[in-house]
Design an enzyme around this catalytic site. Structure first.
Site, PDB file in Angstrom:
ATOM      1  N   ASN A  71       0.862  -1.171   0.000  1.00  0.00           N
ATOM      2  CA  ASN A  71       0.000   0.000   0.000  1.00  0.00           C
ATOM      3  C   ASN A  71       0.904   1.228   0.000  1.00  0.00           C
ATOM      4  OD1 ASN A  71      -1.811   2.038   0.489  1.00  0.00           O
ATOM      5  ND2 ASN A  71      -2.435   1.323   2.516  1.00  0.00           N
ATOM      6  N   TRP A  72       0.974   1.884  -1.134  1.00  0.00           N
ATOM      7  CA  TRP A  72       1.909   3.015  -1.261  1.00  0.00           C
ATOM      8  C   TRP A  72       1.375   4.278  -0.587  1.00  0.00           C
ATOM      9  CZ3 TRP A  72       3.650   2.619  -7.139  1.00  0.00           C
ATOM     10  CH2 TRP A  72       4.371   1.423  -7.310  1.00  0.00           C
ATOM     11  N   LYS A  73       0.129   4.271  -0.212  1.00  0.00           N
ATOM     12  CA  LYS A  73      -0.483   5.430   0.462  1.00  0.00           C
ATOM     13  C   LYS A  73      -0.259   6.708  -0.380  1.00  0.00           C
ATOM     14  CE  LYS A  73      -0.032   2.998   4.802  1.00  0.00           C
ATOM     15  NZ  LYS A  73       0.097   3.029   6.248  1.00  0.00           N
TER      16      LYS A  73
ATOM     17  N   HIS B  70      -9.268   0.905   5.310  1.00  0.00           N
ATOM     18  CA  HIS B  70      -7.967   1.153   5.950  1.00  0.00           C
ATOM     19  C   HIS B  70      -8.167   2.073   7.157  1.00  0.00           C
ATOM     20  CE1 HIS B  70      -3.853   2.290   6.679  1.00  0.00           C
ATOM     21  NE2 HIS B  70      -3.499   1.232   5.972  1.00  0.00           N
TER      22      HIS B  70
ATOM     23  N   GLU C   5      -6.517   4.457   8.203  1.00  0.00           N
ATOM     24  CA  GLU C   5      -6.310   5.889   7.910  1.00  0.00           C
ATOM     25  C   GLU C   5      -7.569   6.499   7.293  1.00  0.00           C
ATOM     26  OE1 GLU C   5      -2.675   5.267   5.729  1.00  0.00           O
ATOM     27  OE2 GLU C   5      -1.728   4.653   7.609  1.00  0.00           O
TER      28      GLU C   5
ATOM     29  N   GLU D 259      -4.912  -5.107  10.552  1.00  0.00           N
ATOM     30  CA  GLU D 259      -3.877  -4.098  10.740  1.00  0.00           C
ATOM     31  C   GLU D 259      -4.098  -3.392  12.077  1.00  0.00           C
ATOM     32  OE1 GLU D 259      -2.044  -2.836   6.729  1.00  0.00           O
ATOM     33  OE2 GLU D 259      -3.778  -1.559   7.080  1.00  0.00           O
TER      34      GLU D 259
ATOM     35  N   GLY E  56       3.023   2.066  10.831  1.00  0.00           N
ATOM     36  CA  GLY E  56       3.963   3.175  10.693  1.00  0.00           C
ATOM     37  C   GLY E  56       4.682   3.530  11.985  1.00  0.00           C
TER      38      GLY E  56
ATOM     39  N   SER F  85       3.991  -2.343  10.189  1.00  0.00           N
ATOM     40  CA  SER F  85       5.448  -2.373  10.365  1.00  0.00           C
ATOM     41  C   SER F  85       6.093  -3.698   9.970  1.00  0.00           C
ATOM     42  CB  SER F  85       5.826  -1.993  11.796  1.00  0.00           C
ATOM     43  OG  SER F  85       5.402  -0.674  12.077  1.00  0.00           O
TER      44      SER F  85
ATOM     45  N   GLY G  97       3.179  -1.185   4.208  1.00  0.00           N
ATOM     46  CA  GLY G  97       3.186   0.253   3.949  1.00  0.00           C
ATOM     47  C   GLY G  97       4.596   0.728   3.622  1.00  0.00           C
ATOM     48  N   GLY G  98       5.273   1.256   4.609  1.00  0.00           N
ATOM     49  CA  GLY G  98       6.592   1.868   4.425  1.00  0.00           C
ATOM     50  C   GLY G  98       7.578   1.004   3.649  1.00  0.00           C
TER      51      GLY G  98
HETATM   52  P1  13P Z   1       3.406   0.215   7.619  1.00  0.00           P
HETATM   53  O1  13P Z   1       3.919  -1.048   7.005  1.00  0.00           O
HETATM   54  O2  13P Z   1       4.108   1.446   7.165  1.00  0.00           O
HETATM   55  O3  13P Z   1       3.305   0.096   9.116  1.00  0.00           O
HETATM   56  O4  13P Z   1       1.889   0.396   7.104  1.00  0.00           O
HETATM   57  C1  13P Z   1       1.024  -0.674   7.148  1.00  0.00           C
HETATM   58  C2  13P Z   1      -0.219  -0.302   6.435  1.00  0.00           C
HETATM   59  O5  13P Z   1      -0.942   0.564   6.851  1.00  0.00           O
HETATM   60  C3  13P Z   1      -0.506  -0.983   5.159  1.00  0.00           C
HETATM   61  O6  13P Z   1      -1.784  -0.700   4.707  1.00  0.00           O
END
Ligand code: 13P
Length: 252
Positions: A9-11, A97, A99, A169, A175, A215, A236-237
């Protein structure tokens, strides 16, 4: 047999150039490495979706959207519909998600509508849910997860579940650098499979892929993925680096 999945997920990261370059690098890196019953998905931001779909065409990478609107079309300024996604070759969408829930006020009820619209348009859904730290501290995490899944998905007919991927998640692990331990992930995934089995059937519960997100990095992926009910990750990251993402794919 249920499928293993590594999804990035590149956000709100990567402009057009960076998106094209990243998908190209990931595509190259998995080219000579047969993906044994494993799907690799990346989810760029809307404006880069079409170009990334094109770039990924010759690779084994699938492309997902990070969101969509629940209505089919109409006066919803700034929104993107399921049909628009389908029309550019996107077949999967991430919904729910944390977020989106936290910063954009997306409720279980709204998400249930989005799920219906996505499925009606033959999109597959990666449905996210997870507790915040206070829920875990007060030992309320199972209740929170159960109610998010129930409210978002349990109105569906059994046959819809072939197009559902679950993603646990825990919000406190997103993050933050702090991951759920492999045992915490396994415990929750086992719980999720049990509630799906109770509502639908053991067969559906056994078939649905349940991803862990929060993470995940090359250094911890293997241990998390080794758990029997963890079928992959939503990253994510670490998905923003082709090397790290490849290492996570290798870990599975
Ligand atoms: P991180 O891997 O940066 O913690 O993010 C996870 C995430 O929200 C994937 O959708």
């Amino acid at each position: 047999m249920r499928v293993k999945i590594v999804a990035g997920n590149w956000k709100m990261n990567n402009d057009m150039k960076a998106s094209k370059s990243l998908v190209k690098k990931v595509g190259k890196s998995i080219k000579n490495n047969p993906l044994n019953n494993t799907r690799v998905i990346v989810a760029p931001t809307f404006v880069n979706l079409e170009r990334v779909v094109k770039k990924a065409k010759k690779s084994a990478i699938e492309i997902a959207a990070q969101n969509m609107h629940f209505e089919e079309s109409g006066a919803y300024t700034g929104e993107i519909s399921a049909k628009m996604l389908k029309s550019i070759g996107v077949n999967t969408v991430i919904l729910g998600h944390s977020e989106r829930r936290e910063y954009f006020g997306e409720t279980d009820q709204l998400l249930a509508k989005k799920v219906n619209t996505a499925l009606a348009n033959e999109l597959e859904v990666i449905f996210c849910f997870g507790e915040v730290l206070a829920d875990r501290k007060s030992n309320n995490h199972f209740n929170v997860v159960e109610s998010q899944i129930k409210n978002g998905l349990f109105h569906l007919e059994a046959n819809a579940w072939t197009r559902i991927i679950l993603a646990y998640e825990p919000v406190w692990a997103i993050g933050t650098g702090e991951t759920a331990s492999p045992e915490q992930a396994q415990e929750m995934h086992d719980f999720i499979r049990k509630i799906v089995a109770k509502r639908y059937s053991q067969e559906i519960a056994d078939e649905v892929s349940i991803l862990y997100g929060g993470s995940v990095k090359p250094s911890n992926a293997q241990e998390i993925f080794s758990k029997p009910d963890v079928d992959g990750g939503l990253i994510g990251g670490a998905a923003l680096s082709a090397e790290d993402f490849k290492a996570i794919i290798d870990a599975i």
